[in-house]
Design a protein around this motif. Structure first.
Motif, short mmCIF file in Angstrom:
data_model
loop_
_atom_site.label_atom_id
_atom_site.label_comp_id
_atom_site.label_asym_id
_atom_site.label_seq_id
_atom_site.Cartn_x
_atom_site.Cartn_y
_atom_site.Cartn_z
N LYS A 219 0.82 -1.20 0.00
CA LYS A 219 0.00 0.00 0.00
C LYS A 219 0.86 1.26 0.00
O LYS A 219 0.51 2.27 -0.63
CB LYS A 219 -0.93 -0.01 1.22
CG LYS A 219 -2.01 1.06 1.14
CD LYS A 219 -3.07 0.86 2.21
CE LYS A 219 -4.20 1.90 2.05
NZ LYS A 219 -5.26 1.71 3.06
N ALA B 216 0.81 4.05 -2.93
CA ALA B 216 0.62 5.47 -2.65
C ALA B 216 1.69 6.29 -3.36
O ALA B 216 1.40 7.35 -3.94
CB ALA B 216 0.66 5.72 -1.15
N LEU C 1 -5.62 5.32 -1.10
CA LEU C 1 -4.26 4.91 -0.77
C LEU C 1 -3.49 5.86 0.14
O LEU C 1 -2.62 5.42 0.89
CB LEU C 1 -3.46 4.71 -2.06
CG LEU C 1 -3.93 3.58 -2.99
CD1 LEU C 1 -3.15 3.63 -4.30
CD2 LEU C 1 -3.75 2.24 -2.32
N THR D 77 -7.82 6.77 -6.54
CA THR D 77 -6.69 6.04 -5.94
C THR D 77 -6.08 6.82 -4.77
O THR D 77 -5.65 6.24 -3.78
CB THR D 77 -5.59 5.75 -6.98
OG1 THR D 77 -5.08 6.98 -7.52
CG2 THR D 77 -6.14 4.90 -8.12
#
Length: 426
Positions: free
Chosen positions: A35, A39, A212, A208
């Motif tokens: 993750k 990001a 994220l 996103t």
């Protein structure tokens, strides 16, 4: 280590260290490596989308000018005005956002980018198109300045250099791949479709980011007095001067390369798209070569790039009138310019590693304002003298960067600082 900003600024006007500026990831929040890297990737895609949106008009200039009934030089304002606004927005948002969560700021700026591209899809006239481009300048300047310093907020300390390279790769790739990609879409489906695709990309990007990005609250707000303090560093000043010459020269000439290929070389739209794609691929390669070489010797890397860019632009009116000549020169041009953003940022980091956030804001501001100056100057030359003249003059101006690289300031390579030494805790 050579004298850096910490040695030239003291007392209340000293630029804060990054550990004073932003907090480490909040305690109690577990983030998986996947993750975290996703990001980082969203930041890289974000900078790519924003910079692509900014440079999109370059490949679409003649189509927009024709449909909205303005000259090519006037259409160049689509690049000039966002550059001016972005130059103001970068430091203004760095200071004005205060202690607001950086994640929320990025969401707002991405949403603004979506809106500006959507407006371009439906704009019935040039003034409305320019209104949207003004809003884009706020988004580009703010997002670029904030995102460029977030690498060490998202990953483990040992991975900070890699994360920051990914984020800056988005900036570099946007400058070199955004134009050919937009041109290709424009040739296939029309120039408005190119803006529509960019707006759709922005929508996916925003989603996103919401999913994220972790909370990114700063612990200390950047103050206005922190920004000019960087300019007291002579090596950093030399870097800023190089940005001025390179950006003015490049955008004075490259902004009008599509009209040149169409009007002077007599090439058709399909071939021009292919040539710009070749430029983009070369720029993609140049981005990674430049990043690797700049980490080893940033002064030599910039010197070689300046020489290649200057030669490509100056020789374009002579050899760029044929398919083979234009192909060779655009590939060299792409290689030269592809590595400039990350190479110049490496110069700035080696000059003042303790001032990453304020340095990023000034870097973006300088880059943006001289995009505006370069494209405006090129438009004036195009309308007043001709397309060939702007290629030659742009190349000569870019070549003046050699003076700042070798004559003014100090050599940042002598500092002994490398990308892996980037300060932690930002």
């Amino acid at each position: 280590m050579s004298k850096t900003l910490a040695d030239t600024a003291s007392g209340p006007e000293a630029v804060p260290s990054l550990s004073e500026t932003d907090a480490a990831p909040p305690a109690g929040i577990e983030r998986t490596p996947l993750k975290s890297w996703l990001a980082v990737g969203s930041m890289g895609v974000g900078t790519f989308a924003l910079v692509t949106s900014e440079f999109l008009p370059v490949g679409l200039l003649t189509h927009v000018a024709h449909d909205l009934n303005v000259t090519s030089g006037t259409a160049g304002l689509m690049l000039t005005l966002p550059g001016i606004v972005g130059a103001i927005a970068a430091p203004a948002l760095a200071v004005g956002s205060g202690k607001l969560d950086r994640r929320i700021v990025l969401w707002i700026l991405t949403a603004l980018m979506i809106a500006t591209n959507a407006l371009a899809v439906v704009a019935p006239n040039f003034p409305l198109m320019l209104a949207g481009r003004l809003m884009l300048g706020i988004s580009v300047g703010g997002f670029w300045a904030i995102a460029s310093g977030l690498g060490n907020r998202l990953v483990q300390p040992q991975d900070v250099g890699k994360a920051t390279s990914i984020i800056f790769a988005g900036i570099s790739l946007g400058t070199v791949l955004g134009v050919p990609a937009g041109t290709l879409i424009g040739e296939i489906a029309g120039w408005r479709a190119a803006f529509g695709v960019t707006a759709a990309l922005g929508g996916l990007l925003l989603l996103t980011q919401i999913l994220l990005l972790p909370p990114l609250p700063p612990t200390r707000a950047i103050k206005a007095r922190d920004l000019p303090a960087l300019l007291r560093n002579p090596t950093a000043r030399a870097g800023f001067l190089a940005i001025v010459f390179i950006v003015i020269g490049h955008f004075a000439s490259y902004t009008y390369v599509t009209p040149f290929l169409k009007q002077i070389a007599g090439l058709d739209g399909t071939l021009i798209t292919s040539l710009l794609l070749a430029y983009g691929v070369a720029g993609f390669i140049g981005n990674f070569i430049g990043g690797i070489q700049a980490a080893k010797n940033v002064r030599n890397t910039l010197t070689i790039s300046v020489v290649l860019l200057t030669a490509s632009a100056v020789l374009f009116p002579i050899y760029g009138t044929t398919q083979i000549g234009a192909t060779v020169l655009l590939i060299l041009w792409g290689l030269a310019f592809g590595g400039f953003p990350i190479s110049l940022q490496t110069w700035m980091f080696k000059s003042a590693p303790e001032a990453l956030e304020s340095g990023s804001a000034l870097f973006v501001s300088t880059f943006q304002i001289f995009i505006a100056v370069g494209s405006a100057f090129g438009g004036w030359v195009v309308d007043g003298i001709g397309l060939s003249a702007t290629m030659i003059l742009g190349g000569i101006i870019a070549g003046l960067a050699i003076l700042s690289v070798w004559v003014s300031g100090r050599n940042p390579d002598a500092s002994g600082v490398s990308v892996k030494d980037m300060p932690k805790g930002h």
